[in-house]
Scaffold this motif. Structure first.
Motif, PDB file in Angstrom:
ATOM      1  N   VAL A  76      -2.380   2.555 -11.038  1.00 18.53           N
ATOM      2  CA  VAL A  76      -3.674   1.902 -11.009  1.00 18.53           C
ATOM      3  C   VAL A  76      -3.867   1.293  -9.625  1.00 18.53           C
ATOM      4  N   ILE A  77      -5.080   1.404  -9.126  1.00 20.58           N
ATOM      5  CA  ILE A  77      -5.455   0.815  -7.846  1.00 20.58           C
ATOM      6  C   ILE A  77      -6.623  -0.126  -8.127  1.00 20.58           C
ATOM      7  N   TRP A  78      -6.424  -1.401  -7.855  1.00 20.95           N
ATOM      8  CA  TRP A  78      -7.481  -2.367  -8.132  1.00 20.95           C
ATOM      9  C   TRP A  78      -8.644  -2.186  -7.154  1.00 20.95           C
ATOM     10  N   LYS A  79      -9.810  -2.634  -7.550  1.00 24.54           N
ATOM     11  CA  LYS A  79     -11.044  -2.415  -6.790  1.00 24.54           C
ATOM     12  C   LYS A  79     -10.947  -2.904  -5.351  1.00 24.54           C
ATOM     13  N   GLY A  80     -10.348  -4.087  -5.130  1.00 21.73           N
ATOM     14  CA  GLY A  80     -10.276  -4.631  -3.787  1.00 21.73           C
ATOM     15  C   GLY A  80      -9.353  -3.881  -2.858  1.00 21.73           C
ATOM     16  N   VAL A  81      -8.498  -3.008  -3.389  1.00 16.98           N
ATOM     17  CA  VAL A  81      -7.529  -2.279  -2.575  1.00 16.98           C
ATOM     18  C   VAL A  81      -8.029  -0.886  -2.212  1.00 16.98           C
ATOM     19  N   VAL A  82      -9.003  -0.350  -2.970  1.00 14.12           N
ATOM     20  CA  VAL A  82      -9.400   1.054  -2.814  1.00 14.12           C
ATOM     21  C   VAL A  82      -9.918   1.330  -1.402  1.00 14.12           C
ATOM     22  N   ARG A  83     -10.764   0.453  -0.881  1.00 14.16           N
ATOM     23  CA  ARG A  83     -11.383   0.727   0.421  1.00 14.16           C
ATOM     24  C   ARG A  83     -10.378   0.680   1.573  1.00 14.16           C
ATOM     25  N   GLY A  84      -9.323  -0.092   1.426  1.00 10.40           N
ATOM     26  CA  GLY A  84      -8.369  -0.210   2.510  1.00 10.40           C
ATOM     27  C   GLY A  84      -7.259   0.809   2.504  1.00 10.40           C
ATOM     28  N   LEU A  85      -7.307   1.794   1.628  1.00  8.38           N
ATOM     29  CA  LEU A  85      -6.248   2.792   1.557  1.00  8.38           C
ATOM     30  C   LEU A  85      -6.294   3.715   2.760  1.00  8.38           C
ATOM     31  N   GLY A  86      -5.136   4.165   3.195  1.00 12.62           N
ATOM     32  CA  GLY A  86      -5.067   5.110   4.297  1.00 12.62           C
ATOM     33  C   GLY A  86      -5.571   6.480   3.921  1.00 12.62           C
ATOM     34  N   ALA A  87      -5.538   6.819   2.667  1.00 10.08           N
ATOM     35  CA  ALA A  87      -6.066   8.089   2.156  1.00 10.08           C
ATOM     36  C   ALA A  87      -6.661   7.836   0.789  1.00 10.08           C
ATOM     37  N   PRO A  89      -7.603   8.611  -2.989  1.00 10.48           N
ATOM     38  CA  PRO A  89      -6.957   9.437  -4.023  1.00 10.48           C
ATOM     39  C   PRO A  89      -7.813  10.633  -4.390  1.00 10.48           C
ATOM     40  N   GLU A  90      -7.167  11.771  -4.466  1.00  9.56           N
ATOM     41  CA  GLU A  90      -7.849  13.022  -4.778  1.00  9.56           C
ATOM     42  C   GLU A  90      -6.866  13.930  -5.491  1.00  9.56           C
ATOM     43  N   THR A  91      -7.340  14.597  -6.512  1.00 13.75           N
ATOM     44  CA  THR A  91      -6.454  15.452  -7.300  1.00 13.75           C
ATOM     45  C   THR A  91      -5.834  16.543  -6.426  1.00 13.75           C
ATOM     46  N   GLY A  92      -4.513  16.692  -6.556  1.00 11.57           N
ATOM     47  CA  GLY A  92      -3.799  17.706  -5.804  1.00 11.57           C
ATOM     48  C   GLY A  92      -3.261  17.229  -4.476  1.00 11.57           C
ATOM     49  N   LEU A  93      -3.574  15.987  -4.058  1.00 12.75           N
ATOM     50  CA  LEU A  93      -3.114  15.472  -2.767  1.00 12.75           C
ATOM     51  C   LEU A  93      -1.716  14.870  -2.934  1.00 12.75           C
ATOM     52  N   GLU A  94      -0.783  15.233  -2.047  1.00  7.08           N
ATOM     53  CA  GLU A  94       0.559  14.664  -2.049  1.00  7.08           C
ATOM     54  C   GLU A  94       0.556  13.427  -1.162  1.00  7.08           C
ATOM     55  N   VAL A  95       0.964  12.291  -1.738  1.00 10.24           N
ATOM     56  CA  VAL A  95       0.869  11.016  -1.038  1.00 10.24           C
ATOM     57  C   VAL A  95       2.168  10.238  -1.174  1.00 10.24           C
ATOM     58  N   ILE A  96       2.275   9.215  -0.340  1.00 13.66           N
ATOM     59  CA  ILE A  96       3.340   8.218  -0.437  1.00 13.66           C
ATOM     60  C   ILE A  96       2.651   6.895  -0.731  1.00 13.66           C
ATOM     61  N   GLN A 111       3.764   1.430 -15.536  1.00 14.86           N
ATOM     62  CA  GLN A 111       2.898   2.009 -14.516  1.00 14.86           C
ATOM     63  C   GLN A 111       3.183   1.346 -13.184  1.00 14.86           C
ATOM     64  N   ILE A 112       2.638   1.910 -12.134  1.00 12.26           N
ATOM     65  CA  ILE A 112       2.785   1.343 -10.811  1.00 12.26           C
ATOM     66  C   ILE A 112       1.431   0.845 -10.343  1.00 12.26           C
ATOM     67  N   VAL A 113       1.415  -0.399  -9.871  1.00 12.52           N
ATOM     68  CA  VAL A 113       0.212  -0.973  -9.276  1.00 12.52           C
ATOM     69  C   VAL A 113       0.268  -0.666  -7.786  1.00 12.52           C
ATOM     70  N   ILE A 114      -0.608   0.232  -7.327  1.00  7.54           N
ATOM     71  CA  ILE A 114      -0.546   0.746  -5.954  1.00  7.54           C
ATOM     72  C   ILE A 114      -1.243  -0.226  -5.011  1.00  7.54           C
ATOM     73  N   GLU A 115      -0.538  -0.556  -3.925  1.00  7.95           N
ATOM     74  CA  GLU A 115      -1.077  -1.447  -2.903  1.00  7.95           C
ATOM     75  C   GLU A 115      -1.417  -0.710  -1.613  1.00  7.95           C
ATOM     76  N   SER A 116      -0.787   0.414  -1.344  1.00  9.16           N
ATOM     77  CA  SER A 116      -1.107   1.221  -0.172  1.00  9.16           C
ATOM     78  C   SER A 116      -0.855   2.681  -0.503  1.00  9.16           C
ATOM     79  N   MET A 117      -1.562   3.554   0.212  1.00 13.33           N
ATOM     80  CA  MET A 117      -1.426   4.985  -0.027  1.00 13.33           C
ATOM     81  C   MET A 117      -1.652   5.702   1.293  1.00 13.33           C
ATOM     82  N   GLU A 118      -0.819   6.649   1.582  1.00  9.74           N
ATOM     83  CA  GLU A 118      -0.955   7.450   2.789  1.00  9.74           C
ATOM     84  C   GLU A 118      -0.552   8.878   2.484  1.00  9.74           C
TER      85      GLU A 118
END
Length: 493
Positions: A76-87, A89-96, A111-118
């Protein structure tokens, strides 16, 4: 040892020995205890996996699943974190991703609460870029027909780039060398998470300027950055920045990276430059070339004018050679011709009158009284023949009309109300008015009975009959009147 031994020694029976001091937990207590344990133990983890089942909720939160070839975990990615992500989220994308592990007690799942994504690597970045590029291409943002033409002679150029570094110095130097004009620099960062928002804000800011504002509105914009890796240039592949470039009213030149580097805004910009220096060359003409061209045009105009004047002089000299030496000689021949014409005019008029007199005399000789008499006789003969044929037909028509008129007169006499038919009589009061109903009579009233051959007086006796409402005789259907017979007038000829 038997049960009797336990009883003898005063020990607790076996059933009682199963009891302890550990009270049972509720489901909620256990779930939240596990939640705290997971969050304390796995408060910071980095995971690598492929995104699947992306669900963007109306609240702004994003729910997804990370998986590899053997397992999967919800995220899950909370609303305030979505805009600041490095990438994004999109189906089929491999991320860290980086975040903390927690549980969802309502479903007994973790579950994992995601704080950053690249992105996991260049391959994943390029795959995401290709998918975004295909979507924007389908929307028509890459069509050449929507690209705006660049101004030929810009007065003000806006440059969006970092205020430090070689890029801005190269652009300013090249513009000053080719086409000295006003350059407005909007400083932005050109790498990192903040670059996309700053570049978009700069484009919108330039686009919002008006011609009468304190800062002049640029005729052309250059978005520039030096070369770098795919990750360094990734902010220029942002979908929001690409749409901002496409919606701008000012023409934009994209000059991001070296000639081999390609970003998403290169496709939506009105022109792509291989380098920032190349963007300055595309945006400006060469002043020295323009001056040389103007000088060449001025020389050609001067030479063409001289040739035209020389040609007119040559033609004038040629025409002058064909003219007489004195102006009076030009009018001598026309004046002589006019004198000869005036001399012949009087005699010509006299001859014309004489010719017309002869024609009149010939015509008057043919106009005699005998011609008129013969014409009158011919018309009298035609009138006599016409009268002979017309009189019997008219007489027959008059006879038929007289017979028809007599028949109508007899029919009218039979319908005269003042002439009663035999066997009928008409009752009149003392004033001569006709009485048509017994209700109109009263006892002792004097009346007159009119017969066809005379009239006799009478006196009404007895009481008057009771008055009855006047009855209207039933209407009789109107009989169609026969069409008048056509009258045969006969043939006049």
């Amino acid at each position: 040892m038997s049960s009797d031994d336990y009883a003898f020694e005063g020990a607790i029976p076996p059933v009682e020995a199963a009891r302890d001091n550990n009270p049972p937990l509720s489901i909620s207590e256990l779930s939240f205890a596990l939640k705290r344990t997971l969050e304390d133990r796995f408060s910071h983890v980095r995971l690598r996996g492929e995104i699947s089942k992306v669900n963007r909720h109306a609240s702004g939160h994003v729910y997804l699943t990370l998986k590899d070839d053997k397992a999967a975990i919800d995220g899950v990615i909370w609303k305030g974190v979505v805009r600041g992500l490095g990438a994004q989220p999109e189906t089929g994308l491999e991320v860290i991703v980086t975040g903390k592990i927690t549980s969802y007690p309502a479903r007994s799942s973790y579950q994992i609460v995601i704080e950053s994504m690249e992105p996991a690597g260049a391959g994943a970045l390029l795959a995401q870029l290709e998918r975004l590029k295909a979507r924007l291409r389908d929307e028509g943002l890459f069509e050449p027909s929507r690209k705006k033409p660049l101004p030929a002679y810009p007065r003000t150029i806006g440059v969006i780039t970092s205020p430090t570094g070689a890029v801005i110095r190269d652009i300013l130097h090249r513009i000053a060398e080719r086409w000295p004009c006003r350059v407005i620099v909007w400083p932005v960062v050109v790498q990192g998470d903040a670059a996309c928002a700053q570049v978009s804000a700069a484009i919108r800011g330039f686009d919002a300027l008006t011609p009468d504002s304190a800062v002049p509105r640029p005729d052309l914009l250059i978005v520039a950055r030096g070369g770098g890796s795919v990750e360094d240039l990734w902010c220029f592949n942002d979908e929001g920045l690409a749409r901002t470039v496409a919606e701008a009213r000012i023409p934009i030149i994209s000059a991001v990276g070296h000639e081999t580097d390609t970003t998403l805004i290169d496709f939506v910009a009105d022109r792509r430059a291989p380098t920032p220096t190349g963007a300055a060359e595309i945006a400006t003409p060469v002043l020295a070339d323009l001056r040389y061209g103007l000088s060449d045009l001025d020389g050609r105009l001067t030479r063409a004018g001289a040739r035209v004047l020389e040609d007119r002089r040559t033609r004038l000299r040629a025409a002058a050679r064909g003219l007489p030496a004195r102006p009076e000689d030009l009018l001598a021949l026309p004046q002589q011709r006019l004198d000869h014409a005036a001399t012949r005019l009087a005699s010509a008029l006299q001859r014309n009158v004489a010719v017309h007199e002869r024609h009149l005399a010939v015509a008057s000789g043919r106009l005699t009284r005998q011609l008129l008499d013969r014409a009158i006789e011919r018309r009298n003969d035609r009138l006599t023949a016409f009268s002979i044929r017309f009189t019997p037909a008219m007489k027959r028509q008059l006879d038929r009309d007289a017979q028809r008129l007599g028949a109508l007169s007899r029919a009218l006499a039979t319908l005269d109300p003042k002439r009663p038919k035999p066997g009928f009589a008409r009752i009149e009061d003392e004033h001569g008015g006709m009485i048509a109903s017994a209700a109109e009579l009263s006892a002792g009233q004097s009346v007159q009975i009119v017969f066809g051959d005379g009239a006799r007086g009478a006196l009404i006796e007895g009481a008057a009959p009771p008055a009855s409402p006047a009855t209207v005789p039933p209407s009789r259907p109107a009989r169609p009147r026969p069409a008048p017979k056509s009258i045969d007038q006969g043939d006049l000829f």
